[in-house]
Motif scaffolding. Structure first.
Motif, PDB file in Angstrom:
ATOM      1  N   VAL A 147       0.808  -1.218   0.000  1.00  0.00           N
ATOM      2  CA  VAL A 147       0.000   0.000   0.000  1.00  0.00           C
ATOM      3  C   VAL A 147       0.841   1.268   0.000  1.00  0.00           C
ATOM      4  O   VAL A 147       0.564   2.217  -0.746  1.00  0.00           O
ATOM      5  CB  VAL A 147      -0.963  -0.014   1.215  1.00  0.00           C
ATOM      6  N   ALA A 148       1.913   1.273   0.803  1.00  0.00           N
ATOM      7  CA  ALA A 148       2.654   2.516   1.051  1.00  0.00           C
ATOM      8  C   ALA A 148       3.112   3.237  -0.229  1.00  0.00           C
ATOM      9  O   ALA A 148       2.912   4.451  -0.345  1.00  0.00           O
ATOM     10  CB  ALA A 148       3.829   2.244   1.976  1.00  0.00           C
ATOM     11  N   PRO A 149       3.720   2.520  -1.216  1.00  0.00           N
ATOM     12  CA  PRO A 149       4.251   3.248  -2.377  1.00  0.00           C
ATOM     13  C   PRO A 149       3.184   4.048  -3.116  1.00  0.00           C
ATOM     14  O   PRO A 149       3.482   5.103  -3.696  1.00  0.00           O
ATOM     15  CB  PRO A 149       4.802   2.128  -3.262  1.00  0.00           C
ATOM     16  N   SER A 150       1.946   3.585  -3.077  1.00  0.00           N
ATOM     17  CA  SER A 150       0.895   4.295  -3.808  1.00  0.00           C
ATOM     18  C   SER A 150       0.560   5.631  -3.143  1.00  0.00           C
ATOM     19  O   SER A 150      -0.111   6.464  -3.738  1.00  0.00           O
ATOM     20  CB  SER A 150      -0.357   3.425  -3.914  1.00  0.00           C
ATOM     21  N   ALA A 151       1.028   5.820  -1.893  1.00  0.00           N
ATOM     22  CA  ALA A 151       0.726   7.078  -1.192  1.00  0.00           C
ATOM     23  C   ALA A 151       1.819   8.108  -1.398  1.00  0.00           C
ATOM     24  O   ALA A 151       1.857   9.122  -0.711  1.00  0.00           O
ATOM     25  CB  ALA A 151       0.524   6.804   0.294  1.00  0.00           C
ATOM     26  N   GLY A 152       2.727   7.825  -2.307  1.00  0.00           N
ATOM     27  CA  GLY A 152       3.746   8.832  -2.604  1.00  0.00           C
ATOM     28  C   GLY A 152       5.108   8.439  -2.043  1.00  0.00           C
ATOM     29  O   GLY A 152       5.223   7.571  -1.188  1.00  0.00           O
ATOM     30  N   LEU A 153       6.138   9.127  -2.547  1.00  0.00           N
ATOM     31  CA  LEU A 153       7.511   8.758  -2.222  1.00  0.00           C
ATOM     32  C   LEU A 153       7.807   8.947  -0.740  1.00  0.00           C
ATOM     33  O   LEU A 153       8.502   8.144  -0.115  1.00  0.00           O
ATOM     34  CB  LEU A 153       8.471   9.605  -3.067  1.00  0.00           C
ATOM     35  N   SER A 154       7.265  10.029  -0.159  1.00  0.00           N
ATOM     36  CA  SER A 154       7.614  10.295   1.226  1.00  0.00           C
ATOM     37  C   SER A 154       7.045   9.222   2.153  1.00  0.00           C
ATOM     38  O   SER A 154       7.698   8.782   3.086  1.00  0.00           O
ATOM     39  CB  SER A 154       7.144  11.705   1.627  1.00  0.00           C
ATOM     40  N   ILE A 155       5.826   8.771   1.837  1.00  0.00           N
ATOM     41  CA  ILE A 155       5.245   7.697   2.643  1.00  0.00           C
ATOM     42  C   ILE A 155       6.005   6.399   2.415  1.00  0.00           C
ATOM     43  O   ILE A 155       6.269   5.637   3.335  1.00  0.00           O
ATOM     44  CB  ILE A 155       3.747   7.502   2.299  1.00  0.00           C
ATOM     45  N   GLU A 156       6.410   6.176   1.163  1.00  0.00           N
ATOM     46  CA  GLU A 156       7.165   4.951   0.873  1.00  0.00           C
ATOM     47  C   GLU A 156       8.461   4.938   1.685  1.00  0.00           C
ATOM     48  O   GLU A 156       8.832   3.920   2.277  1.00  0.00           O
ATOM     49  CB  GLU A 156       7.476   4.851  -0.623  1.00  0.00           C
ATOM     50  N   ASN A 157       9.126   6.102   1.739  1.00  0.00           N
ATOM     51  CA  ASN A 157      10.365   6.163   2.504  1.00  0.00           C
ATOM     52  C   ASN A 157      10.128   5.911   3.993  1.00  0.00           C
ATOM     53  O   ASN A 157      10.916   5.244   4.657  1.00  0.00           O
ATOM     54  CB  ASN A 157      11.041   7.525   2.314  1.00  0.00           C
ATOM     55  N   ARG A 158       9.021   6.462   4.481  1.00  0.00           N
ATOM     56  CA  ARG A 158       8.683   6.197   5.877  1.00  0.00           C
ATOM     57  C   ARG A 158       8.429   4.716   6.106  1.00  0.00           C
ATOM     58  O   ARG A 158       8.815   4.159   7.138  1.00  0.00           O
ATOM     59  CB  ARG A 158       7.446   6.990   6.282  1.00  0.00           C
ATOM     60  N   ALA A 159       7.784   4.097   5.143  1.00  0.00           N
ATOM     61  CA  ALA A 159       7.505   2.661   5.271  1.00  0.00           C
ATOM     62  C   ALA A 159       8.809   1.866   5.283  1.00  0.00           C
ATOM     63  O   ALA A 159       8.959   0.911   6.048  1.00  0.00           O
ATOM     64  CB  ALA A 159       6.608   2.206   4.130  1.00  0.00           C
ATOM     65  N   ILE A 160       9.769   2.291   4.442  1.00  0.00           N
ATOM     66  CA  ILE A 160      11.059   1.590   4.429  1.00  0.00           C
ATOM     67  C   ILE A 160      11.714   1.705   5.802  1.00  0.00           C
ATOM     68  O   ILE A 160      12.161   0.713   6.381  1.00  0.00           O
ATOM     69  CB  ILE A 160      11.980   2.173   3.343  1.00  0.00           C
ATOM     70  N   VAL A 161      11.749   2.940   6.332  1.00  0.00           N
ATOM     71  CA  VAL A 161      12.369   3.135   7.648  1.00  0.00           C
ATOM     72  C   VAL A 161      11.644   2.315   8.697  1.00  0.00           C
ATOM     73  O   VAL A 161      12.263   1.687   9.571  1.00  0.00           O
ATOM     74  CB  VAL A 161      12.375   4.628   8.018  1.00  0.00           C
ATOM     75  N   MET A 162      10.321   2.267   8.598  1.00  0.00           N
ATOM     76  CA  MET A 162       9.560   1.501   9.575  1.00  0.00           C
ATOM     77  C   MET A 162       9.900   0.013   9.495  1.00  0.00           C
ATOM     78  O   MET A 162      10.107  -0.633  10.509  1.00  0.00           O
ATOM     79  CB  MET A 162       8.064   1.708   9.342  1.00  0.00           C
ATOM     80  N   LEU A 163       9.995  -0.508   8.272  1.00  0.00           N
ATOM     81  CA  LEU A 163      10.333  -1.931   8.125  1.00  0.00           C
ATOM     82  C   LEU A 163      11.725  -2.210   8.680  1.00  0.00           C
ATOM     83  O   LEU A 163      11.962  -3.230   9.345  1.00  0.00           O
ATOM     84  CB  LEU A 163      10.256  -2.333   6.643  1.00  0.00           C
ATOM     85  N   ILE A 164      12.647  -1.287   8.423  1.00  0.00           N
ATOM     86  CA  ILE A 164      13.999  -1.465   8.961  1.00  0.00           C
ATOM     87  C   ILE A 164      13.952  -1.428  10.483  1.00  0.00           C
ATOM     88  O   ILE A 164      14.601  -2.222  11.165  1.00  0.00           O
ATOM     89  CB  ILE A 164      14.944  -0.382   8.397  1.00  0.00           C
ATOM     90  N   ASN A 165      13.139  -0.514  11.029  1.00  0.00           N
ATOM     91  CA  ASN A 165      13.004  -0.454  12.478  1.00  0.00           C
ATOM     92  C   ASN A 165      12.418  -1.736  13.048  1.00  0.00           C
ATOM     93  O   ASN A 165      12.804  -2.172  14.133  1.00  0.00           O
ATOM     94  CB  ASN A 165      12.124   0.737  12.885  1.00  0.00           C
ATOM     95  N   VAL A 166      11.460  -2.317  12.318  1.00  0.00           N
ATOM     96  CA  VAL A 166      10.902  -3.586  12.781  1.00  0.00           C
ATOM     97  C   VAL A 166      12.020  -4.620  12.895  1.00  0.00           C
ATOM     98  O   VAL A 166      12.186  -5.277  13.923  1.00  0.00           O
ATOM     99  CB  VAL A 166       9.793  -4.090  11.834  1.00  0.00           C
ATOM    100  N   ALA A 167      12.827  -4.726  11.846  1.00  0.00           N
ATOM    101  CA  ALA A 167      13.927  -5.692  11.871  1.00  0.00           C
ATOM    102  C   ALA A 167      14.868  -5.389  13.032  1.00  0.00           C
ATOM    103  O   ALA A 167      15.316  -6.283  13.760  1.00  0.00           O
ATOM    104  CB  ALA A 167      14.690  -5.644  10.547  1.00  0.00           C
ATOM    105  N   LEU A 168      15.144  -4.105  13.232  1.00  0.00           N
ATOM    106  CA  LEU A 168      16.073  -3.677  14.266  1.00  0.00           C
ATOM    107  C   LEU A 168      15.542  -4.009  15.661  1.00  0.00           C
ATOM    108  O   LEU A 168      16.260  -4.565  16.508  1.00  0.00           O
ATOM    109  CB  LEU A 168      16.246  -2.160  14.119  1.00  0.00           C
ATOM    110  N   VAL A 169      14.287  -3.676  15.887  1.00  0.00           N
ATOM    111  CA  VAL A 169      13.717  -3.896  17.220  1.00  0.00           C
ATOM    112  C   VAL A 169      13.528  -5.392  17.473  1.00  0.00           C
ATOM    113  O   VAL A 169      13.702  -5.860  18.598  1.00  0.00           O
ATOM    114  CB  VAL A 169      12.394  -3.112  17.370  1.00  0.00           C
ATOM    115  N   VAL A 170      13.213  -6.141  16.416  1.00  0.00           N
ATOM    116  CA  VAL A 170      13.134  -7.594  16.580  1.00  0.00           C
ATOM    117  C   VAL A 170      14.516  -8.129  16.985  1.00  0.00           C
ATOM    118  O   VAL A 170      14.631  -8.990  17.862  1.00  0.00           O
ATOM    119  CB  VAL A 170      12.631  -8.258  15.286  1.00  0.00           C
ATOM    120  N   GLY A 171      15.555  -7.583  16.373  1.00  0.00           N
ATOM    121  CA  GLY A 171      16.919  -7.978  16.753  1.00  0.00           C
ATOM    122  C   GLY A 171      17.213  -7.625  18.201  1.00  0.00           C
ATOM    123  O   GLY A 171      17.778  -8.429  18.955  1.00  0.00           O
TER     124      GLY A 171
END
Lengths: 244, 354, 292
Positions: B27-51
């Motif tokens: 869903v995120a990319p369809s909301a524009g580049l800035s939201i997509e970038n936020r989604a990327i950071v969020m996914l990375i944070n998920v991986a980080l916090v899971v670690g």
């Protein structure tokens, strides 16, 4: 003087005291005996305010005690000598005694300290020594004297004879007897069932957080022992704990 | 239910969580580049916090130093992927084997993760022996040491200056793969006998020791696993940023990740996944307010939320429960039948960790 | 020879500053098991206090800053730490971490990211040449303040009735309450003292650097942690010993590290501390504090 009504205390989901009721009259010495985990110490701690009770009520000298902090309970005239003595090891004997009078600001503190030193000669001798360096028996004396410094009307004693040499144990029981004759009401928790039965005006046997029976003297010892071990049927106890 | 079947069914949790992340990725990319970038950071944070959870959550010792592994991963990954030509001018004093290295992202991930794991193994020798609170603080000292080294080893890291020219290979799909990968690894670890032993020690150190759990050894294993995972995330994050400084792996990030874990709940994998998602939404909202207040509102708001969680719900929003479909369905049905007992339903939607 | 004396002088003043930073952290940990990250922000608040009141005379500014920081410390305890008082030590630590971040960023919003410069009397920034050894006025000030504060604290803890109550509470909090010592009073007093010490430390730091900024509390609190951890968590003597050792090894590494390694001096210092912990996980003087 003290009326405990349907007292309940829980640690999280585990109910350690499941509704006990008893009364202590002015000037009596009452014993609480029973096996480990029966809820004796929990009961004392609930009266002293160290633990919050989850149900029931406690009245002292005719007034209901709210679920209050320990520092408030001392001010009402109830002092607890906890298990393991817990003297302030890094402080001197005299400092320990003085701390016992934390709730007081009258002029007689110094003379009370002198009186304690007379009563317990060891405290006189080691007044300026660190309490932690004294023997177990001496530390028990400090703990008792410290509690007395608050001039309590009800004294709660938790296993005062635990871990002491037989000779010292005799002294401790003798002292408890003396204190009662001086008019201090005492609630005594003990593992040493027979000695307690002999000393106390009345004793309650706790079992699995309930009062299993009450006894009045050493002649009841056989029956008390049965309450300890006979009914114990360790499976039943285990089941009961698991169900809670 | 047989033990094996039980274990397979438990896979439900990471699968459900993966589906949620997959949805975000779609869903995120369809909301524009800035939201997509936020989604990327969020996914990375998920991986980080899971670690982070794989150590802090399972051992019960919150550490303040795990971001050091991220820095190591980021710098290692960057140094082996920056084009050789660019390295010649950026870092003229690099040792030969690094100056001439130029590998693909998967290899870089192996190198970064491996190096971070090695580092974790070395520091675990003293650190795992420390009692809880001292361990937290000692890891903090490790973080400071790593930061100092990164900020001063000019020939390798350009010091406080930004390291640039890192190829930006991290797309939203790479970030998703990292998050899902981390989740399954940690889930497998959590369900394994090693994870079980560590959790047993968390609940009751003495009983666990009495049944033969070597708590120091289990903490070492956990440190290495979490170190490796966070190192990998470091590589991936660096390839998202393209440009970074030692400050990117220091106190702000440490605070953010701890806040995410605490808010989500330190005692379940679900908490480690949900925390970063909630914080992403929260910081996005607060950032809008920063146009008025100037920078800082995000952190202030996050800190307030974190304190509130610690006071009113110390075990986080998930309260030690994992997300399960069966209970979500039950909750839905119950919710229809009885709309009043909402708080108890939230609890029921998650079932206790096995 | 003068080099050695110079190094001793430097180490003495550094150790004095470190002691001022470490004492409040050890004090609060001893009483309630909280390692207070936000102690650094108390220093920051006091420094901004000096900035705000700098327009009036210096003594008054110092006084007002002290009042401000003591009030802040009391408020911090009341609002953030009292609700979690009975939680685990780790929850307390994480809470203080959040409080620290909150205050730092609040300061960032209020005062901006640029340091606020604070002018102090020039007499404090001069330096004396005693036979080739340079002694800064601020170094003398630091040592004097540390001696006065530590001495005052020692007297208070050993002689006054309330101080002895605090020692009792630090050793066994529940027992202290059982003899009637009021928990809230002891904890509030501890925070008040911690606030006052933060104020004194802030004064030294401001005289040294001439400015106040939002993140200025970070380095001091890290030093305080490391010193108390090395000395033994919760032990006041341990904290003093830790501060002294930290001061000495910091100056020592300054002397022996080569030019290019010197910027990473702190990495060496903390590495050395980790080595100490490897040998003595509970610090040099473990406290006999009862874990509740």
């Amino acid at each position: 003087m003290l009326e405990v009504q349907d007292l309940k205390v829980s640690y999280g989901r585990l109910e350690a005291v499941k509704g006990i009721s008893f009364t202590i009259n002015q000037g009596e010495c009452i014993g609480l005996i029973g096996p480990n985990g029966a809820g004796k110490t929990t009961t004392l701690n609930a009266i002293a305010g160290v633990l919050k009770r989850s149900g029931g009520s406690i009245a002292f000298e005719g007034e209901k005690l709210p679920n209050q902090a320990p520092e408030a309970t001392v001010r009402r005239g109830i002092s607890l000598v906890p298990e393991g003595r817990r003297v302030f090891q890094g402080l001197t004997v005299e400092q320990n005694l003085r701390l016992g009078a934390s709730i007081r600001s009258d002029k007689e503190i110094d003379s009370d300290i002198e009186a304690m030193k007379k009563r317990f000669p060891a405290l006189e001798k080691y007044a300026t020594t660190r309490a932690g360096s004294l023997s177990g028996g001496e530390q028990q004396m400090i703990a008792l004297a410290r509690a007395l410094m608050a001039r309590p009307r009800l004294l709660l004693l938790d296993e005062p004879s635990l871990g002491l040499a037989p000779l010292i144990v005799d002294q401790v029981f003798e002292l408890v007897d003396q204190l009662r004759s001086e008019g201090i009401t005492i609630l005594l928790v003990e593992q040493n069932g027979l000695r307690t039965l002999e000393l106390a005006d009345r004793s309650y046997v706790l079992q699995g957080g309930r009062i299993a029976m009450s006894a009045t003297g050493a002649e009841d010892f056989a029956e008390v022992e049965k309450a300890y071990f006979g009914a114990e049927d360790s499976n039943a106890v285990a089941k009961e704990t698991a169900n809670d | 239910m047989s033990y094996l079947r039980h274990r397979v069914l438990a896979l439900e949790t990471p699968i459900l969580l993966s589906l949620i992340l997959l949805l975000v990725t779609f869903v995120a990319p369809s909301a524009g580049l800035s939201i997509e970038n936020r989604a990327i950071v969020m996914l990375i944070n998920v991986a980080l916090v899971v670690g982070l959870y794989s150590f802090a959550g399972l051992s019960g010792v919150l550490t303040f130093g795990h971001m050091s592994f991220m820095g190591i991963g980021a710098y290692a990954g960057a140094l082996v992927t920056i084009p050789v030509v660019a390295k010649g001018s950026l870092l003229p004093d690099l040792p030969g084997f690094l100056a001439n290295a130029e590998v693909s992202l998967p290899i870089a991930i192996l190198i970064g993760g491996g190096l971070a794991a090695l580092f974790a193994a070395i520091i675990s020798l003293p650190i795992a022996r420390l009692p809880g609170l001292a361990l937290s603080l000692a890891m903090f000292a490790v973080l400071i040491i790593c930061y100092q080294v990164e900020a001063n080893w000019d020939s390798l890291t350009r010091g406080r200056q930004a390291l640039l020219g890192v190829p930006t290979n991290t797309t939203i799909w790479v970030a998703l793969a990292t998050a899902i990968g981390a989740m399954f690894v940690v889930f497998a670890y959590q369900q394994s006998r090693f994870g079980l032993r560590l959790r047993a020690a968390r609940e009751d150190e003495y009983s666990a020791a009495a049944t033969g759990v070597n708590i120091v050894r289990e903490r070492r294993i956990s440190l290495v696993i979490s170190g490796a995972l966070i190192g990998v995330v470091g590589v991936v994050y660096a390839q998202y940023l393209g440009v970074f400084t030692p400050n990117d792996f220091y106190l702000d990030l440490t605070f953010m990740t701890i806040a995410m874990l605490v808010i989500g709940g330190t005692r379940s994998l679900t908490g480690a996944v949900i925390g970063p998602m909630l914080v992403a939404v929260l910081t996005y909202t607060l950032q809008q307010g920063e146009t008025v207040t100037g920078p800082g509102l995000q952190q202030v708001g996050l800190a307030i939320v974190m304190v509130l969680v610690l006071v009113f719900r110390p075990s986080g929003l998930t309260n030690g429960k994992e997300l399960k479909l069966s209970t979500v369905v039950t909750r839905f049905r119950q919710g229809r039948a009885d709309r009043n007992g909402r708080s108890s339903e939230t609890d029921k939607a998650m079932t206790a960790v096995e | 020879m003068t080099d050695v004396i110079q190094a001793v002088v430097d180490a003495l003043s550094l150790a004095s500053l470190y002691a001022l930073l470490a004492l409040p952290v050890a004090l609060i940990y001893g009483i309630m098991g909280l390692i207070n990250f936000a102690q650094g922000e108390l220093t920051m608040i006091a420094a901004y206090g000096l900035f705000l009141f700098a327009a009036v005379t210096l003594p008054l500014a110092v006084f007002m800053a002290l009042v401000l920081v003591v009030v802040a410390a009391l408020a911090m305890e009341r609002v953030a730490f009292r609700p979690v008082r009975n939680s685990s030590e780790e929850t307390l630590l994480v809470t203080s971490f959040a409080v620290s971040f909150l205050l730092q960023n609040l300061a960032l919003i209020i005062f901006g990211s640029r340091p606020k410069s604070i002018s102090t009397p020039s007499s404090l920034s001069q330096s004396f040449d005693v036979g080739g050894i340079f002694i800064d006025a601020v170094a003398i000030l630091t040592v004097v303040l540390a001696v006065v504060c530590i001495g005052g604290l020692v007297l208070f803890m050993n002689r006054s009735r309330f101080g002895i109550s605090m020692r009792a509470a630090a050793e066994d909090f529940t027992m202290a309450r059982l003899v009637g010592i009021r928990a809230n009073a002891v904890i509030s007093a501890t925070f008040a003292i911690a606030g006052a010490l933060a104020g004194v430390a802030a004064f030294v730091l401001v005289v040294q650097s001439g400015s106040a900024f939002a993140t200025m509390g970070l380095t001091p609190v890290i030093i305080a942690f490391v010193a108390t951890m090395m000395g033994g968590l919760g032990s006041l003597r341990g904290a003093l010993l830790g501060a002294a050792i930290l001061g000495v090894i910091t100056v020592g590494f300054d002397q022996i590290l080569s030019e290019e390694l010197r910027p990473a001096r702190d990495a060496f210092v903390y590495g050395a501390v980790l080595l100490v912990l490897l040998v003595r996980p509970s610090g040099l003087i473990p406290s006999n504090r009862e874990r509740v």
